[in-house]
Design an enzyme around this catalytic site. Structure first.
Site, PDB file in Angstrom:
ATOM      1  N   GLY A   1       0.819  -1.212   0.000  1.00 48.58           N
ATOM      2  CA  GLY A   1       0.000   0.000   0.000  1.00 48.58           C
ATOM      3  C   GLY A   1       0.849   1.257   0.000  1.00 48.58           C
ATOM      4  O   GLY A   1       0.961   1.935   1.031  1.00 48.58           O
TER       5      GLY A   1
ATOM      6  N   GLU B   1      12.824  -5.019  -4.397  1.00 42.88           N
ATOM      7  CA  GLU B   1      11.918  -5.317  -5.508  1.00 42.88           C
ATOM      8  C   GLU B   1      12.732  -5.829  -6.687  1.00 42.88           C
ATOM      9  O   GLU B   1      13.689  -5.216  -7.116  1.00 42.88           O
ATOM     10  CB  GLU B   1      11.136  -4.045  -5.879  1.00 42.88           C
ATOM     11  CG  GLU B   1       9.876  -4.356  -6.632  1.00 42.88           C
ATOM     12  CD  GLU B   1       8.834  -3.214  -6.554  1.00 42.88           C
ATOM     13  OE1 GLU B   1       9.101  -2.193  -5.896  1.00 42.88           O
ATOM     14  OE2 GLU B   1       7.773  -3.372  -7.172  1.00 42.88           O
TER      15      GLU B   1
ATOM     16  N   SER C   1       8.726   4.515 -12.807  1.00 43.96           N
ATOM     17  CA  SER C   1       8.607   4.724 -14.260  1.00 43.96           C
ATOM     18  C   SER C   1       9.979   4.998 -14.891  1.00 43.96           C
ATOM     19  O   SER C   1      10.956   5.311 -14.202  1.00 43.96           O
ATOM     20  CB  SER C   1       7.669   5.902 -14.539  1.00 43.96           C
ATOM     21  OG  SER C   1       8.318   7.100 -14.156  1.00 43.96           O
ATOM     22  N   ASN C   2      10.030   4.919 -16.223  1.00 44.10           N
ATOM     23  CA  ASN C   2      11.268   5.221 -16.957  1.00 44.10           C
ATOM     24  C   ASN C   2      11.848   6.577 -16.575  1.00 44.10           C
ATOM     25  O   ASN C   2      13.048   6.713 -16.333  1.00 44.10           O
ATOM     26  CB  ASN C   2      10.961   5.270 -18.467  1.00 44.10           C
ATOM     27  CG  ASN C   2      11.114   3.907 -19.129  1.00 44.10           C
ATOM     28  OD1 ASN C   2      11.490   2.940 -18.478  1.00 44.10           O
ATOM     29  ND2 ASN C   2      10.824   3.846 -20.408  1.00 44.10           N
ATOM     30  N   GLU C   3      10.975   7.581 -16.522  1.00 45.13           N
ATOM     31  CA  GLU C   3      11.463   8.945 -16.257  1.00 45.13           C
ATOM     32  C   GLU C   3      12.082   9.027 -14.852  1.00 45.13           C
ATOM     33  O   GLU C   3      13.120   9.661 -14.650  1.00 45.13           O
ATOM     34  CB  GLU C   3      10.311   9.958 -16.390  1.00 45.13           C
ATOM     35  CG  GLU C   3       9.822  10.176 -17.811  1.00 45.13           C
ATOM     36  CD  GLU C   3       8.910   9.050 -18.319  1.00 45.13           C
ATOM     37  OE1 GLU C   3       8.525   8.167 -17.511  1.00 45.13           O
ATOM     38  OE2 GLU C   3       8.611   9.042 -19.523  1.00 45.13           O
TER      39      GLU C   3
ATOM     40  N   SER D   1      -1.743  -4.039  -6.164  1.00 37.71           N
ATOM     41  CA  SER D   1      -1.790  -5.373  -6.770  1.00 37.71           C
ATOM     42  C   SER D   1      -2.207  -6.406  -5.734  1.00 37.71           C
ATOM     43  O   SER D   1      -1.700  -6.406  -4.604  1.00 37.71           O
ATOM     44  CB  SER D   1      -0.414  -5.766  -7.320  1.00 37.71           C
ATOM     45  OG  SER D   1      -0.024  -4.874  -8.325  1.00 37.71           O
TER      46      SER D   1
HETATM   47  C1  LIG Z   1       0.698  -3.096 -13.090  1.00 41.51           C
HETATM   48  C2  LIG Z   1       0.939  -2.151 -11.945  1.00 41.51           C
HETATM   49  C3  LIG Z   1       0.975  -2.644 -10.648  1.00 41.51           C
HETATM   50  C4  LIG Z   1       1.175  -1.785  -9.578  1.00 41.51           C
HETATM   51  N1  LIG Z   1       1.163  -2.290  -8.299  1.00 41.51           N
HETATM   52  C5  LIG Z   1       1.308  -1.457  -7.250  1.00 41.51           C
HETATM   53  C6  LIG Z   1       1.221  -1.957  -5.901  1.00 41.51           C
HETATM   54  O1  LIG Z   1       1.025  -3.145  -5.666  1.00 41.51           O
HETATM   55  N2  LIG Z   1       1.331  -1.071  -4.880  1.00 41.51           N
HETATM   56  C7  LIG Z   1       1.552   0.249  -5.080  1.00 41.51           C
HETATM   57  O2  LIG Z   1       1.678   0.984  -4.097  1.00 41.51           O
HETATM   58  N3  LIG Z   1       1.624   0.774  -6.343  1.00 41.51           N
HETATM   59  C8  LIG Z   1       1.497  -0.057  -7.425  1.00 41.51           C
HETATM   60  N4  LIG Z   1       1.564   0.436  -8.706  1.00 41.51           N
HETATM   61  C9  LIG Z   1       1.674   1.893  -8.887  1.00 41.51           C
HETATM   62  C10 LIG Z   1       3.010   2.366  -9.427  1.00 41.51           C
HETATM   63  O3  LIG Z   1       3.984   2.314  -8.431  1.00 41.51           O
HETATM   64  C11 LIG Z   1       2.783   3.789  -9.968  1.00 41.51           C
HETATM   65  O4  LIG Z   1       1.934   3.690 -11.102  1.00 41.51           O
HETATM   66  C12 LIG Z   1       4.067   4.473 -10.340  1.00 41.51           C
HETATM   67  O5  LIG Z   1       4.829   4.751  -9.196  1.00 41.51           O
HETATM   68  C13 LIG Z   1       3.788   5.794 -11.106  1.00 41.51           C
HETATM   69  O6  LIG Z   1       2.936   6.606 -10.361  1.00 41.51           O
HETATM   70  P1  LIG Z   1       1.595   7.205 -11.007  1.00 41.51           P
HETATM   71  O7  LIG Z   1       0.855   6.105 -11.672  1.00 41.51           O
HETATM   72  O8  LIG Z   1       0.897   7.993  -9.951  1.00 41.51           O
HETATM   73  O9  LIG Z   1       2.081   8.162 -12.155  1.00 41.51           O
HETATM   74  P2  LIG Z   1       2.656   9.639 -11.978  1.00 41.51           P
HETATM   75  O10 LIG Z   1       3.657   9.656 -10.872  1.00 41.51           O
HETATM   76  O11 LIG Z   1       1.521  10.604 -11.892  1.00 41.51           O
HETATM   77  O12 LIG Z   1       3.423   9.842 -13.339  1.00 41.51           O
HETATM   78  C14 LIG Z   1       2.746  10.208 -14.553  1.00 41.51           C
HETATM   79  C15 LIG Z   1       3.824  10.429 -15.622  1.00 41.51           C
HETATM   80  O13 LIG Z   1       4.675  11.530 -15.228  1.00 41.51           O
HETATM   81  C16 LIG Z   1       6.042  11.093 -15.218  1.00 41.51           C
HETATM   82  N5  LIG Z   1       6.758  11.735 -14.120  1.00 41.51           N
HETATM   83  C17 LIG Z   1       6.377  11.754 -12.809  1.00 41.51           C
HETATM   84  N6  LIG Z   1       7.292  12.428 -12.065  1.00 41.51           N
HETATM   85  C18 LIG Z   1       8.274  12.819 -12.931  1.00 41.51           C
HETATM   86  C19 LIG Z   1       9.489  13.545 -12.758  1.00 41.51           C
HETATM   87  N7  LIG Z   1       9.877  13.979 -11.557  1.00 41.51           N
HETATM   88  N8  LIG Z   1      10.251  13.761 -13.851  1.00 41.51           N
HETATM   89  C20 LIG Z   1       9.864  13.321 -15.093  1.00 41.51           C
HETATM   90  N9  LIG Z   1       8.708  12.632 -15.302  1.00 41.51           N
HETATM   91  C21 LIG Z   1       7.933  12.385 -14.239  1.00 41.51           C
HETATM   92  C22 LIG Z   1       5.989   9.593 -15.024  1.00 41.51           C
HETATM   93  O14 LIG Z   1       7.145   8.959 -15.513  1.00 41.51           O
HETATM   94  C23 LIG Z   1       4.739   9.216 -15.811  1.00 41.51           C
HETATM   95  O15 LIG Z   1       5.043   9.106 -17.177  1.00 41.51           O
HETATM   96  C24 LIG Z   1       1.362  -0.391  -9.810  1.00 41.51           C
HETATM   97  C25 LIG Z   1       1.339   0.090 -11.116  1.00 41.51           C
HETATM   98  C26 LIG Z   1       1.117  -0.755 -12.173  1.00 41.51           C
HETATM   99  C27 LIG Z   1       1.090  -0.188 -13.556  1.00 41.51           C
END
Ligand SMILES: Cc1cc2nc3c(=O)[nH]c(=O)nc-3n(C[C@H](O)[C@H](O)[C@H](O)COP(=O)(O)OP(=O)(O)OC[C@H]3O[C@@H](n4cnc5c(N)ncnc54)[C@H](O)[C@@H]3O)c2cc1C
Length: 395
Positions: free
Chosen positions: A138, A255, A374-376, A172
């Site tokens: 979480g 991880e 994420s990649n970024e 998840s």
């Molecule tokens: C299949 C899957 C399983 C998951 N399971 C879990 C889980 O079990 N528990 C849990 O807690 N989370 C889980 N997640 C969540 C995951 O950790 C987040 O999706 C991830 O950390 C990105 O956060 P966000 O989705 O809020 O995107 P955001 O943080 O809002 O990002 C949106 C976009 O902005 C970009 N971005 C953000 N900040 C920056 C920066 N500083 N510089 C440049 N670009 C930036 C990102 O790269 C992305 O392209 C899961 C996600 C997926 C897809």
């Protein structure tokens, strides 16, 4: 099998024996009631045979094949890194099913071993080790993903209980988990990394509601989790109250550790299957497709070389983990695209009953460059911590 080169012949002999032991055990046990589980539960197919895969995980546990690297006193085998690599590679080579208990084994367990009290270890590690209890993570919230320090879920101490309010997202396996490790703000008025705590929260209680999120594949591997005066015991905080950020970052370093090499064997099988499909359909005669298949094989070698190098250095180097995540996330997303290119127009048509495994792979692999950072975000870490470039502006 020489996964990691060794000059010590005794070690090589015992590794070979260990390798034969796991290989024989898997051959013998992936039969009977478990025979049909081979190859199940891969990317985008987490919903497949869940109960059967849970029974398989428990069967593995009963035979002592879970949590191999843990100390013997907590139910592990105290296995060396080399032996753990051998286990994961043999597991993948046998096409054994994707595990359902990986969050407990790979994330919560190592975190408790590193940061938990003796009481917490004695209480929770046996359930992880035996797969008696499933865990979920979480961390993410609607306003806190990449920027995890923006967590706004709160927990306040009320007598002998923490009372938790807020929302998590993308959690998840929350719909099947017994427990969740939750990052919550426990110091009123605190901000960013300060004042957070790492709480262990039982999922089965009236204050928690789990709502599945439907994914592109039509299934629901992750969920929204709502905490409305949910409770957990005062003693179920890992590390000091207010010091949860340090513990949360510790979990992230675990991880995708040693199991990465097993993951690469699965990747190789997916690529081999795509190549076979391309040969059958004639797509491999297209030089552009042939070139992409070749490049994918080269990419896989790079992944393996990188994983072995970071493991043999035996460091928890943030740069190494980020390079690894970037490499495999992009490689696997590219594989999904290659699978669609090889199928051509046929890949765009849904089957009469369900998506094909290739379509599921393609859709799910879009997430590979998002979860686990994420990649970024990985590029930012490499820029700042490895290359020493100026830090980006932060709130
Ligand atoms: C299949 C899957 C399983 C998951 N399971 C879990 C889980 O079990 N528990 C849990 O807690 N989370 C889980 N997640 C969540 C995951 O950790 C987040 O999706 C991830 O950390 C990105 O956060 P966000 O989705 O809020 O995107 P955001 O943080 O809002 O990002 C949106 C976009 O902005 C970009 N971005 C953000 N900040 C920056 C920066 N500083 N510089 C440049 N670009 C930036 C990102 O790269 C992305 O392209 C899961 C996600 C997926 C897809």
């Amino acid at each position: 099998m020489g996964v990691i080169q060794t000059s010590d012949s005794d070690t090589a002999t015992s590794d070979a024996e260990f390798c034969a032991e796991i290989r024989d055990w898997l051959a013998e046990n992936l039969s009977g009631e478990f025979r049909d589980l081979r190859g199940t539960g891969g990317p985008g197919r987490e919903h497949e045979f869940f109960e059967e895969r849970l029974a398989w995980d428990r069967h593995l546990a009963a035979a002592g094949w879970t949590c191999l690297g843990w100390p013997v006193e907590y139910g592990g085998r105290g296995a060396s890194v080399r032996q753990q690599v051998i286990f994961h590679e043999e597991y993948a080579k046998a096409d054994a099913p994707a595990r359902v208990s990986h969050v407990g084994e790979e994330l919560l367990g190592p975190t408790l071993l590193a940061f938990g009290t003796e009481e917490q270890k004695r209480r929770f590690l046996p359930g992880v080790r035996s797969v008696g209890e499933l865990w979920c993570q979480g961390y993410s919230e609607p306003g806190a993903g990449s920027d995890l320090a923006a967590v706004s879920t709160t927990a306040r101490l009320d007598g002998d209980k923490w009372v938790i309010n807020g929302q998590k997202i993308w959690t998840s396996l929350a719909h099947v988990a017994d427990w969740c490790f939750v990052i919550a703000r426990t110091e009123k008025g605190s901000s960013r990394h300060k004042g957070l705590s790492y709480l262990l929260v039982p999922m089965n209680q009236p204050g928690i509601e789990v709502r599945p999120i439907e994914q592109l594949t039509g299934t629901s591997e992750f969920n929204e989790v709502f905490f409305d005066d949910a409770v957990t015991e005062a003693g179920l905080v890992v590390g000091e109250p207010g010091d949860g950020w340090r513990v949360a970052m510790g979990t992230l370093t675990f991880e995708r550790g040693i199991s990465t090499l097993g993951q690469q064997i699965r990747f190789a099988r997916e690529l081999a299957d795509i190549e076979a499909l391309a040969r059958r359909t004639g797509a491999a005669d297209d030089p552009l497709i042939a070139d992409r298949i070749d490049s994918a094989w080269v990419g896989l070698r790079v992944l393996r070389a990188h994983a072995l190098r970071t493991m043999s250095e035996d460091t928890h180097d943030a740069g190494g983990a980020s390079v690894s995540k970037l490499l495999w996330g992009n490689w696997h997303r590219g594989l999904g695209e290659l699978a669609m290119a090889v199928q051509g127009a046929a890949g765009l048509v849904l089957g009469p009953d369900d998506m094909t495994a290739w379509q599921r792979l393609y859709l799910f692999s879009r997430a590979d460059t998002i979860y686990g950072g994420s990649n970024e975000v990985q590029r930012n870490i490499i820029a700042e911590r490895v290359l020493g470039l100026p830090r980006e502006a932060r709130p």
